[in-house]
Design a protein around this motif. Structure first.
Motif, PDB file in Angstrom:
ATOM      1  N   SER A  56     -21.461 -35.850 -60.323  1.00 18.53           N
ATOM      2  CA  SER A  56     -20.715 -36.935 -60.962  1.00 18.53           C
ATOM      3  C   SER A  56     -21.622 -38.060 -61.457  1.00 18.53           C
ATOM      4  O   SER A  56     -21.206 -38.882 -62.274  1.00 18.53           O
ATOM      5  CB  SER A  56     -19.677 -37.505 -59.994  1.00 18.53           C
ATOM      6  N   LYS A  65      -7.366 -34.305 -55.752  1.00 18.55           N
ATOM      7  CA  LYS A  65      -7.336 -34.011 -54.321  1.00 18.55           C
ATOM      8  C   LYS A  65      -6.378 -32.855 -54.037  1.00 18.55           C
ATOM      9  O   LYS A  65      -5.254 -32.820 -54.525  1.00 18.55           O
ATOM     10  CB  LYS A  65      -6.897 -35.245 -53.536  1.00 18.55           C
ATOM     11  N   ASP A 110     -15.927 -41.907 -48.800  1.00 16.77           N
ATOM     12  CA  ASP A 110     -15.730 -42.696 -50.022  1.00 16.77           C
ATOM     13  C   ASP A 110     -15.349 -41.789 -51.184  1.00 16.77           C
ATOM     14  O   ASP A 110     -14.474 -42.127 -51.988  1.00 16.77           O
ATOM     15  CB  ASP A 110     -17.011 -43.469 -50.334  1.00 16.77           C
ATOM     16  N   PHE A 111     -15.976 -40.633 -51.243  1.00 18.42           N
ATOM     17  CA  PHE A 111     -15.666 -39.649 -52.287  1.00 18.42           C
ATOM     18  C   PHE A 111     -14.225 -39.153 -52.167  1.00 18.42           C
ATOM     19  O   PHE A 111     -13.481 -39.097 -53.147  1.00 18.42           O
ATOM     20  CB  PHE A 111     -16.650 -38.481 -52.177  1.00 18.42           C
ATOM     21  N   ALA A 113     -11.776 -40.704 -50.749  1.00 19.54           N
ATOM     22  CA  ALA A 113     -10.863 -41.820 -51.006  1.00 19.54           C
ATOM     23  C   ALA A 113     -10.665 -42.069 -52.499  1.00 19.54           C
ATOM     24  O   ALA A 113      -9.615 -42.562 -52.919  1.00 19.54           O
ATOM     25  CB  ALA A 113     -11.388 -43.088 -50.331  1.00 19.54           C
ATOM     26  N   LYS A 114     -11.656 -41.720 -53.298  1.00 18.43           N
ATOM     27  CA  LYS A 114     -11.591 -41.961 -54.738  1.00 18.43           C
ATOM     28  C   LYS A 114     -10.985 -40.795 -55.515  1.00 18.43           C
ATOM     29  O   LYS A 114     -10.782 -40.902 -56.724  1.00 18.43           O
ATOM     30  CB  LYS A 114     -12.993 -42.272 -55.272  1.00 18.43           C
ATOM     31  N   LYS A 116      -8.305 -38.362 -57.162  1.00 21.04           N
ATOM     32  CA  LYS A 116      -7.023 -38.687 -57.795  1.00 21.04           C
ATOM     33  C   LYS A 116      -5.936 -37.719 -57.332  1.00 21.04           C
ATOM     34  O   LYS A 116      -6.205 -36.544 -57.096  1.00 21.04           O
ATOM     35  CB  LYS A 116      -7.149 -38.624 -59.314  1.00 21.04           C
TER      36      LYS A 116
END
Length: 243
Positions: A56, A65, A110-111, A113-114, A116
């Motif tokens: 990314s 997700k 963190d990945f 959580a981000k 979609k």
């Protein structure tokens, strides 16, 4: 030429993903849309997440997700093992994190959580892991678990009577909202199909990489697709999600 490339469920098969991207010959102008279920299956789930984070930073990527990602995220946060998850690929994911340090786990969280729940592009195409039940679209969904679990959208698209016209009151409202819909979640192997499948305007890109199938990528404009080798052949000493 700019391409929108959609990739099916990976399930810890990093070798298949690397092989697939080499076949696709990804360029800086491409957009990569991943449909979820990055983990649970083959032995490199944590390594897949590392790879996607690095990918990314080089290319335009959208990460949807999947239900297995929800399970993994919950485990990373709480360190509590869901028994159903454990039996459906979670054990291999837990094993893949044995030598992963805390800092890396935090980057992974963190990945996750981000990621979609779904993504709609500029041409009104929807990308979602599983589906939705609201006739008004996923933004009006009452049960957000449908984003990662619903199979009714795909089953409806597969069984639609082709004699019903789009202007008919009988035509499913869910299929009229978007130009095209791209999903994973339900392996095409369930229908003895080894390549991406189409039902009405719904495309299923999950070709069973977590089981005994291949990992697939589809160009949404040309409908050209690429596939890795059977992922099981890349992990000959493992069972993946096969029983």
């Amino acid at each position: 030429m700019k391409r929108t490339l959609v990739i099916g469920d990976i399930h810890g098969g990093l070798k298949g993903l690397i092989q697939l991207l080499e076949l696709v010959k990804v360029s800086k102008t491409d957009k990569l849309i991943f449909l979820g279920d990055y983990v649970d299956g083959w032995s490199e789930s944590a390594q897949v997440i590392n790879f996607l984070i690095e990918l990314s930073q080089k290319y335009s990527c959208v990460f949807i997700k999947g239900n297995h990602d929800v399970w993994c995220q919950d485990w990373l946060i709480n360190q509590e093992i869901n028994d159903i998850w454990f039996l459906h690929g979670g054990k291999s994911t837990i094993d893949s994190y044995q030598n992963v340090d805390l800092s890396t786990k935090e980057k992974h969280l963190d990945f996750f959580a981000k990621m979609k729940d779904y993504y709609v592009d500029e041409n009104n195409n929807l990308f979602i892991h599983a589906g939705f039940s609201s006739m008004h679209g996923p933004e009006k969904e009452h049960y957000t678990t449908n984003y990662t679990w619903d199979r009714t959208l795909w089953e409806m698209a597969l069984t639609m009577d082709k004699r019903i016209k789009k202007d008919s009151l009988s035509y499913p409202k869910r299929l009229l909202i978007y130009n095209e819909i791209y999903i994973g979640h339900t392996p095409t192997l369930n229908y003895n199909i080894e390549v991406p499948m189409q039902g009405c305007n719904v495309w299923n890109i999950d070709t069973g990489a977590g089981f005994y199938g291949k990992l697939s990528c589809l160009d949404i404009e040309t409908k050209t697709f690429w596939q890795s080798d059977v992922v099981q052949s890349l992990y000959p000493k493992e069972n993946g999600r096969n029983k």
